[in-house]
Design a protein around this motif. Structure first.
Motif, PDB file in Angstrom:
ATOM      1  N   UNK A 166       0.823  -1.215   0.000  1.00 35.29           N
ATOM      2  CA  UNK A 166       0.000   0.000   0.000  1.00 35.29           C
ATOM      3  C   UNK A 166       0.859   1.269   0.000  1.00 35.29           C
ATOM      4  N   UNK A 167       2.157   1.098  -0.204  1.00 37.20           N
ATOM      5  CA  UNK A 167       3.039   2.254  -0.316  1.00 37.20           C
ATOM      6  C   UNK A 167       3.693   2.656   1.006  1.00 37.20           C
ATOM      7  N   UNK A 168       3.170   2.092   2.097  1.00 35.94           N
ATOM      8  CA  UNK A 168       3.748   2.399   3.409  1.00 35.94           C
ATOM      9  C   UNK A 168       5.212   1.973   3.475  1.00 35.94           C
ATOM     10  N   UNK A 169       6.014   2.748   4.173  1.00 34.48           N
ATOM     11  CA  UNK A 169       7.379   2.324   4.434  1.00 34.48           C
ATOM     12  C   UNK A 169       7.518   2.113   5.936  1.00 34.48           C
ATOM     13  N   UNK A 170       7.976   0.935   6.305  1.00 36.84           N
ATOM     14  CA  UNK A 170       8.065   0.621   7.730  1.00 36.84           C
ATOM     15  C   UNK A 170       9.506   0.315   8.109  1.00 36.84           C
ATOM     16  N   UNK A 171       9.973   0.998   9.125  1.00 32.58           N
ATOM     17  CA  UNK A 171      11.317   0.701   9.609  1.00 32.58           C
ATOM     18  C   UNK A 171      11.198  -0.096  10.905  1.00 32.58           C
ATOM     19  N   UNK A 172      11.959  -1.154  10.971  1.00 36.17           N
ATOM     20  CA  UNK A 172      11.890  -1.983  12.177  1.00 36.17           C
ATOM     21  C   UNK A 172      13.279  -2.109  12.798  1.00 36.17           C
ATOM     22  N   UNK A 173      13.280  -2.546  14.045  1.00 34.82           N
ATOM     23  CA  UNK A 173      14.545  -2.955  14.653  1.00 34.82           C
ATOM     24  C   UNK A 173      14.321  -4.365  15.190  1.00 34.82           C
ATOM     25  N   UNK A 174      15.382  -5.122  15.290  1.00 33.95           N
ATOM     26  CA  UNK A 174      15.228  -6.500  15.785  1.00 33.95           C
ATOM     27  C   UNK A 174      16.287  -6.802  16.847  1.00 33.95           C
ATOM     28  N   UNK A 175      15.913  -7.691  17.754  1.00 31.20           N
ATOM     29  CA  UNK A 175      16.869  -8.168  18.748  1.00 31.20           C
ATOM     30  C   UNK A 175      17.055  -9.668  18.565  1.00 31.20           C
ATOM     31  N   UNK A 176      18.190 -10.154  19.015  1.00 30.58           N
ATOM     32  CA  UNK A 176      18.455 -11.578  18.844  1.00 30.58           C
ATOM     33  C   UNK A 176      19.122 -12.160  20.073  1.00 30.58           C
ATOM     34  N   UNK A 177      18.825 -13.424  20.310  1.00 31.13           N
ATOM     35  CA  UNK A 177      19.468 -14.173  21.390  1.00 31.13           C
ATOM     36  C   UNK A 177      20.052 -15.446  20.803  1.00 31.13           C
ATOM     37  N   UNK A 178      21.252 -15.795  21.222  1.00 32.26           N
ATOM     38  CA  UNK A 178      21.920 -16.961  20.649  1.00 32.26           C
ATOM     39  C   UNK A 178      22.267 -17.972  21.737  1.00 32.26           C
ATOM     40  N   UNK A 179      21.969 -19.227  21.460  1.00 34.06           N
ATOM     41  CA  UNK A 179      22.384 -20.306  22.359  1.00 34.06           C
ATOM     42  C   UNK A 179      23.014 -21.400  21.510  1.00 34.06           C
ATOM     43  N   UNK A 180      24.077 -21.990  22.033  1.00 30.52           N
ATOM     44  CA  UNK A 180      24.792 -22.983  21.222  1.00 30.52           C
ATOM     45  C   UNK A 180      24.841 -24.354  21.878  1.00 30.52           C
ATOM     46  N   UNK A 181      24.703 -25.371  21.032  1.00 33.38           N
ATOM     47  CA  UNK A 181      24.992 -26.724  21.471  1.00 33.38           C
ATOM     48  C   UNK A 181      26.500 -26.895  21.395  1.00 33.38           C
ATOM     49  N   UNK A 182      27.197 -27.476  22.351  1.00 32.20           N
ATOM     50  CA  UNK A 182      26.663 -28.094  23.566  1.00 32.20           C
ATOM     51  C   UNK A 182      26.704 -27.181  24.804  1.00 32.20           C
ATOM     52  N   UNK A 183      27.228 -25.949  24.670  1.00 29.79           N
ATOM     53  CA  UNK A 183      27.406 -25.101  25.859  1.00 29.79           C
ATOM     54  C   UNK A 183      26.109 -24.805  26.600  1.00 29.79           C
ATOM     55  N   UNK A 184      25.096 -24.371  25.836  1.00 33.08           N
ATOM     56  CA  UNK A 184      23.854 -23.949  26.489  1.00 33.08           C
ATOM     57  C   UNK A 184      23.003 -25.151  26.874  1.00 33.08           C
ATOM     58  N   UNK A 185      22.889 -26.086  25.964  1.00 35.21           N
ATOM     59  CA  UNK A 185      22.082 -27.272  26.258  1.00 35.21           C
ATOM     60  C   UNK A 185      22.381 -28.355  25.232  1.00 35.21           C
ATOM     61  N   UNK A 186      21.997 -29.587  25.577  1.00 33.80           N
ATOM     62  CA  UNK A 186      22.194 -30.689  24.638  1.00 33.80           C
ATOM     63  C   UNK A 186      20.874 -31.083  23.994  1.00 33.80           C
ATOM     64  N   UNK A 187      19.803 -30.404  24.387  1.00 33.09           N
ATOM     65  CA  UNK A 187      18.513 -30.767  23.788  1.00 33.09           C
ATOM     66  C   UNK A 187      18.031 -29.641  22.883  1.00 33.09           C
TER      67      UNK A 187
END
Ligand code: C2E
Ligand code: CA
Ligand code: CA
Length: 575
Positions: free
Chosen positions: A260-281
């Protein structure tokens, strides 16, 4: 139904040469959509029956012609297919298999049935059925089961299943797998502003952008409204997702253009977890990344945070405390302690600040610094705050009656509690009930009360003041504290935060600020209270700069009611 067809067709095939009914069977045969191969194993005769030419462009008249049939299936399927064609060799009676023909993409089902007499194979029928349509439907269903309809990205289930298999592989190969939870900031506001359709379009556009990261080592899923997950198999480096996050940041730095012609600016946040440090499941890994993402949000827009054990521990602790908190609310395991405040010049007891304590099931006291922030988040602060008011005012009324003391009772009020429309009414009703003069009550509020709706809050403060209730601004110097807005505030007292008092003796610039605060506050006509006074030097210094009141461990720790009562019965001068 198919079985029935099969039986009829097979019978027809077997009896094809029989006279009499021959016509009828031929009719049935020619109208069947399926093709059949009939083998008379004793006479070594093969017939093709039914819709054979609807499937194949060659005839099978002898065993050697079966080669042509075998040629039709994919190389990797040939061995299995041959087994099915010569099923009597394995002494089986029936077997069904599905093959996709590489020449035209059609899916065919072959069902082979062998009849035995005295354990000798006598005849065999192979039914060939086109199952392309059914396959397509199954694929569609599978698509629906694996993919998110809105974005075309993987859905949560499929993401979990791929992640689980990657984790298994990583376990064997001693590698890692990183999961990143990506969430659009304030999406609800955007969605409310744009409307649902445009909101969906934004989710699609952003999802489409994220899809670009997909490769054999990276998968992307869309899980709920504005939450996406990205998993990377065996990522490089310790901050494995920085590169992807930087690319996301680059993209969101320019707006998304909607239809519809609208322009939208967003911001995003992120969280990271890694196998095996954070969890094994896989599920826990996903949860961890989400928790860390919420932590990142607390740091402001466009933040990324990596899982660290203490963050998770803190989360677990909070859940633990949350459980204890609801238990304490149900069984009323709260106690009020009271910390004395003294007039710095005369050394007289000015008042007491009521400070809540929570007892766990073992009787251990839990500090309000730990449970109040949690209670504020989950709303339990409302019943807790009401209890503090009731208990504090009730006890205060009893002291007054018994000791005829002229004291101020300070009560800490949380922003959520303060903003409730029934707050003033309930407080006044309590004072009335216990015959307590409103001017003896001081409400301690922090600047967080003022943030959301300054005008509304100030209006309420005026109402309270009109009834004679005192207002104290707590923790001054820690928040957005600015002396300039103090002027318009209907307050009586300002509490200088402990952090100033801690360094005021050693640090000259703290001295300058503290003195400026005290003199300015005095000019505005407010009282001052210094909090957290622990040493004689601090006390002397504060007295010298005319800070009105002193509160701190030096003169008295928060104490249970019995001790306050003892203090009151002994008189009101500092020791
Ligand atoms: P606050 O309102 O700033 O309370 C002062 C805190 O400083 C109290 O901690 C008190 O024990 C501590 N304190 C006082 N003098 C000293 C000192 O000389 N040295 C040191 N190290 N500490 C001192 P407490 O009781 O743990 O309370 C922590 C916070 O919990 C309070 O900070 C207040 O924000 C909140 N809180 C306590 N009771 C209530 C309540 O009934 N309602 C609400 N909404 N919040 C409360
Ligand atoms: Ca306080
Ligand atoms: Ca304080």
């Amino acid at each position: 139904m198919n079985d029935l067809h099969f039986q009829v067709d097979m019978l027809q095939a077997v009896n094809q040469q029989l006279n009499g009914k021959e016509k009828m069977y031929q009719l049935i045969c020619s109208t069947s959509k399926n093709a059949f191969l009939y083998f008379d194993l004793q006479k070594n005769i093969i017939h093709t029956v039914g819709n054979w030419h609807g499937f194949f462009d060659f005839k099978v008249e002898a065993a050697k012609d079966l080669i042509k049939l075998i040629d039709y299936v994919d190389d990797q399927d040939k061995t299995g297919f041959q087994e099915l064609l010569y099923l009597e060799r394995t002494k089986e009676k029936n077997r069904t298999a599905e093959y996709k023909l590489p020449s035209n993409g059609r899916w065919l089902e072959f069902e082979c049935t062998v009849n035995y007499e005295n354990e000798q194979p006598v005849e065999k029928v192979i039914r060939i059925r086109d199952i392309t349509k059914a396959k397509k439907q199954t694929e569609d269903l599978r698509y629906m089961a694996y993919y998110d309809m809105l974005t075309g990205l993987y859905n949560r289930n499929y993401f979990v299943s791929v992640l689980s298999s990657w984790i298994r592989e990583a376990h064997d190969a001693k590698e890692s797998v990183a999961v990143m939870c990506v969430d659009i900031d304030n999406f609800k506001k955007i969605n409310d502003g744009l409307g649902l359709v445009a909101g969906d379009e934004l989710i699609q556009s952003f999802g489409l952008f994220l899809k670009g990261f997909m490769d054999e080592k990276t998968i992307v899923a869309h899980v709920t409204d504005d939450t996406y997950f990205i998993a990377v198999k065996n990522p490089v480096g310790s901050h494995s997702m920085d590169e992807i996050f930087a690319a996301i940041q680059k993209r969101v730095s320019s707006p998304f253009r909607l239809m519809d012609g609208h322009e939208v600016t967003i911001s995003v946040c992120a969280g990271v977890a890694e196998y095996p440090d954070a969890s094994e499941s896989s599920l826990e890994l996903i949860n961890c990344s989400e928790i860390v993402m919420f932590r990142a949000k607390a740091q402001g827009p466009n933040s990324i945070m990596y899982f660290e054990a203490p963050i998770f521990q803190n989360f677990i602790d909070n859940i633990h405390i949350e459980n204890k908190l609801s238990e304490a609310v149900n069984t009323n395991r709260f106690v009020l302690y009271y910390q004395p405040q003294y007039d710095s010049a005369s050394g007289k007891l000015r008042g007491v600040e009521a400070l809540i304590r929570m007892q766990d099931e073992t009787g251990k006291m839990i500090s309000p610094g730990v449970f109040i922030p949690i209670a504020e988040k989950n709303g339990m602060i409302v019943p807790i705050g009401t209890w503090v008011l009731e208990e504090g005012i009730k006890k205060y009324a009893a002291w007054r009656e018994k000791y005829d003391c002229n004291l101020v009772l300070s009560l800490n009020i949380s922003a959520i509690q303060y903003k409730r429309p029934d707050f003033v009414g309930k407080l006044l009703a309590l004072l009335e009930e216990h015959k307590v003069n409103p001017k003896d009550i001081e409400l301690e509020i922090t600047e967080s009360v003022l943030i959301d709706d300054f005008d509304q809050v100030v209006k309420k403060l005026h109402t309270l003041k009109d009834y004679g209730i005192r207002i104290s601004l707590d923790d001054f110097g820690t928040g957005y504290s600015s002396l300039s807005y103090l002027k318009g505030l209907p307050i009586d007292t300002l509490k200088i935060d402990k952090s100033f008092i801690d360094t005021v003796i050693q640090d000259e610039s703290t001295q300058v600020i503290t003195e400026a605060i005290v003199s300015m506050v005095k000019k505005l006509g407010y009282e001052t209270v210094a909090e957290g006074v622990e040493t004689k030097e601090q006390y002397e210094y504060l007295k010298q700069i005319h800070c009105d009141n002193i509160q701190g461990f030096l003169l008295g720790k928060p104490m249970p009611e019995e001790e306050i009562v003892r203090l009151l019965s002994q008189g009101t001068v500092a020791g």
